[in-house]
Design an enzyme around this catalytic site. Structure first.
Site, mmCIF file in Angstrom:
data_model
loop_
_atom_site.group_PDB
_atom_site.id
_atom_site.type_symbol
_atom_site.label_atom_id
_atom_site.label_comp_id
_atom_site.label_asym_id
_atom_site.label_seq_id
_atom_site.Cartn_x
_atom_site.Cartn_y
_atom_site.Cartn_z
ATOM 1 N N CYS A 1 0.832 -1.214 0.000
ATOM 2 C CA CYS A 1 0.000 0.000 0.000
ATOM 3 C C CYS A 1 0.862 1.259 0.000
ATOM 4 C CB CYS A 1 -0.926 -0.014 1.215
ATOM 5 S SG CYS A 1 -1.737 1.560 1.545
ATOM 6 N N HIS B 1 -0.082 4.398 0.467
ATOM 7 C CA HIS B 1 -0.425 5.280 1.590
ATOM 8 C C HIS B 1 0.272 4.813 2.864
ATOM 9 C CE1 HIS B 1 -3.422 7.310 -0.809
ATOM 10 N NE2 HIS B 1 -4.003 6.164 -1.105
#
Length: 532
Positions: A76, A78
């Site tokens: 991911c 983020h």
């Protein structure tokens, strides 16, 4: 010689084979060691962040009074961007000997924990208090190190400072540009507890609390009241608590955010988060060139007009103004600021937002009003910077008497010669609302990576249907074009406009690939049900 060779091989064979066996034994031992590490409840740390899994999670909860856990996925983006800030926050909290600690769980590997805590997106942050794993608290702070530290500090200690005398209170008020103090005659009452909840959430604002009678008298109060003290604009704003209904946390939060802003804000890198997080429904913008003294003088009329649209606490006729905070709007409405006034320097930080308005720096000075829920922009027919003209214009927009100014690019000369038809604001209706066509439109932003990723599929789809008279595949750059009755909130957005009278727009929300697009089109704007 043959016999010697046979004996040599007989002796060397076990030795040579034993080397492979030794390697296998070592690998097996290392594997068992790693498995033992995973199965152990030992808690390891990386950059002061506890590394958690299903076998040490319970121990971590029992050992730490406040534990903020990040559930992440290694792939991911983020999560990767958050990692340095999360580690920095963990280090700061540990260095100050806080009872709050930070931990992390790889939710893709620790699926049992991910399922237990309902993890469906990454990163997800949850706070566990006093070992309770059944009701973790969702993290609501900023995703940066300072935001995480402040949020945890508010939960580790009292969220508001207890003020006991006039000298301490005066010093507390003077210590910051902005402080909120709750004056409560009983700090154990529900209203006071609600105030503490708000203080725990609003980590960017400093909170105090007082119950001493001399402090009520010193600040001219006779009943429970939340006061916002500031070193700008009006110095003190009071929000009285309704003695019958108490204090509504969401309402107080909104009002504190609104009144924490200056009457006229300047749009800068530092203030942009404040401006948008206040959630004020309309923004009135004065675009000017701050290097021009003539344009700077226009701020006087702009500021004078702002006072009429400042948030106020209003009471129905015949009601005592001493009580009322928390009363339903039908009985005692609380109006947050309808319009936030913002000055935008077209040569400074504001230069980045000019394309959003279809403007250049040469258009300054000029005024725009933005309705935030749908990004509709309104422009005065003729810029008049007097206080009365600005007030009249704003009220006309609020009353629905002014039409929005919609952006539209010029249509390219070859807009309909390629398989994907290029639409702009001016041409949208004549194509999308053609009752003889089924029109499938992609609303995109040129900078959007998701839009770029599906570009090839969209082109292939258009190529597949280019000879169909009843199907049109089109696209529109929504950063340069706006529509009166369609608001685009994210990119890409796909809308299907079926042929025939009384047509209703259908939003496509499935997989973005050619085959699924085709099934959707062939089935008349819906996807066929798959067999079980």
């Amino acid at each position: 010689l043959v016999w010697l060779l046979v004996l040599s091989l007989a002796w060397l064979g076990p030795a040579l084979g034993g080397e492979d066996e030794d390697e296998e034994v070592i690998e097996e031992e290392e594997k068992e060691k790693k498995e033992d590490e995973v199965l152990s409840d030992e808690i390891k740390e990386e950059d002061n962040v506890l590394v958690l899994h299903e076998h040490n999670f319970a121990r971590a909860l029992s050992e730490h009074q406040l534990l903020l856990v990040e559930f992440y996925a290694p792939w991911c983006g983020h999560c990767r961007r958050l990692a340095p800030a999360f580690a920095q926050a963990a280090t700061e909290l540990r260095n100050e000997s806080s009872p709050a600690r930070l931990g992390k769980v790889d939710a893709t590997a620790q699926t049992a924990l991910a399922t237990e805590f309902g993890i469906t997106s990454y990163p997800t942050l949850k706070l566990f208090r006093d070992g309770n794993r059944t009701h973790p608290l969702e993290y609501t702070g900023r995703m940066d190190s300072r935001g995480i530290v402040l949020w945890m500090q508010r939960r580790a200690g009292p969220s508001a400072t207890l003020l006991q005398d006039t000298d301490t209170t005066a010093a507390f008020i003077n210590s910051r540009d902005l402080v909120a103090i709750g004056f409560f005659k009983d700090l154990k009452a529900e209203a006071a507890q609600a105030f503490f909840e708000v203080a725990a959430e609003m980590v960017d604002l400093t909170f105090g609390v007082a119950e001493a009678a001399e402090l009520f008298q010193a600040y001219g109060l006779s009943a429970d009241t939340v006061c916002l003290f500031k070193k700008f604009d009006e110095r003190q704003t009071n929000f009285p608590v309704d003695p019958a209904r108490g204090l509504d946390t969401a309402e107080l939060t909104r009002l504190l955010r609104v009144h924490s802003l200056q009457l006229v804000m300047e749009f800068t890198n530092e203030t942009s988060n404040q401006i948008f997080s206040a959630k004020i429904p309309h923004h009135m913008l004065l675009f000017l060139n701050k290097s021009s003294s003539e344009q700077l003088s226009l701020q006087d009329g702009f500021r004078a007009a702002a006072g009429g649209f400042r948030g106020e606490v209003r009471w129905p006729q015949g009601r005592d103004t001493e009580g009322g905070f928390g009363t339903p709007q039908a009985q005692c409405p609380l109006f947050p600021a309808q319009v936030l006034f913002v000055v935008v320097d077209v040569t400074g930080h504001g230069a980045d937002v000019l394309p959003f308005f279809g403007m250049t720096a040469a258009d300054a000075p000029t005024l725009r009003l933005v309705r935030m829920k749908n990004n509709r922009k309104y422009q005065m027919e003729q810029d008049n910077f007097s206080e009365s003209a600005i007030r009249t214009f704003i009220q006309a927009v609020l009353d629905g008497k002014v039409k929005p100014r919609l952006l539209s690019a010029e249509p390219p000369e070859d807009w309909d010669t390629r398989p994907v038809k290029v639409l702009v604001g001016k041409t949208f209706e004549q194509v999308a609302f053609d009752e003889t066509k089924n029109v499938f439109v992609k609303f995109y932003a040129p900078w959007c990576p998701h839009c770029q990723a599906m570009e090839a599929a969209w082109e292939e789809l258009a190529e597949r249907y280019k000879d169909r008279e009843d199907i049109v595949i089109a696209e529109m750059d929504s950063t340069a074009n706006e529509l009166e009755n369609i608001t685009i909130h994210g990119y890409p957005t796909l809308h299907y406009f079926p042929a025939g009278p009384g047509r209703k727009m259908v939003e496509y929300k499935s997989t973005r690939d050619v085959e699924t697009f085709s099934k959707f089109l062939e089935n008349g704007g819906t996807l066929p049900e798959e067999p079980p």
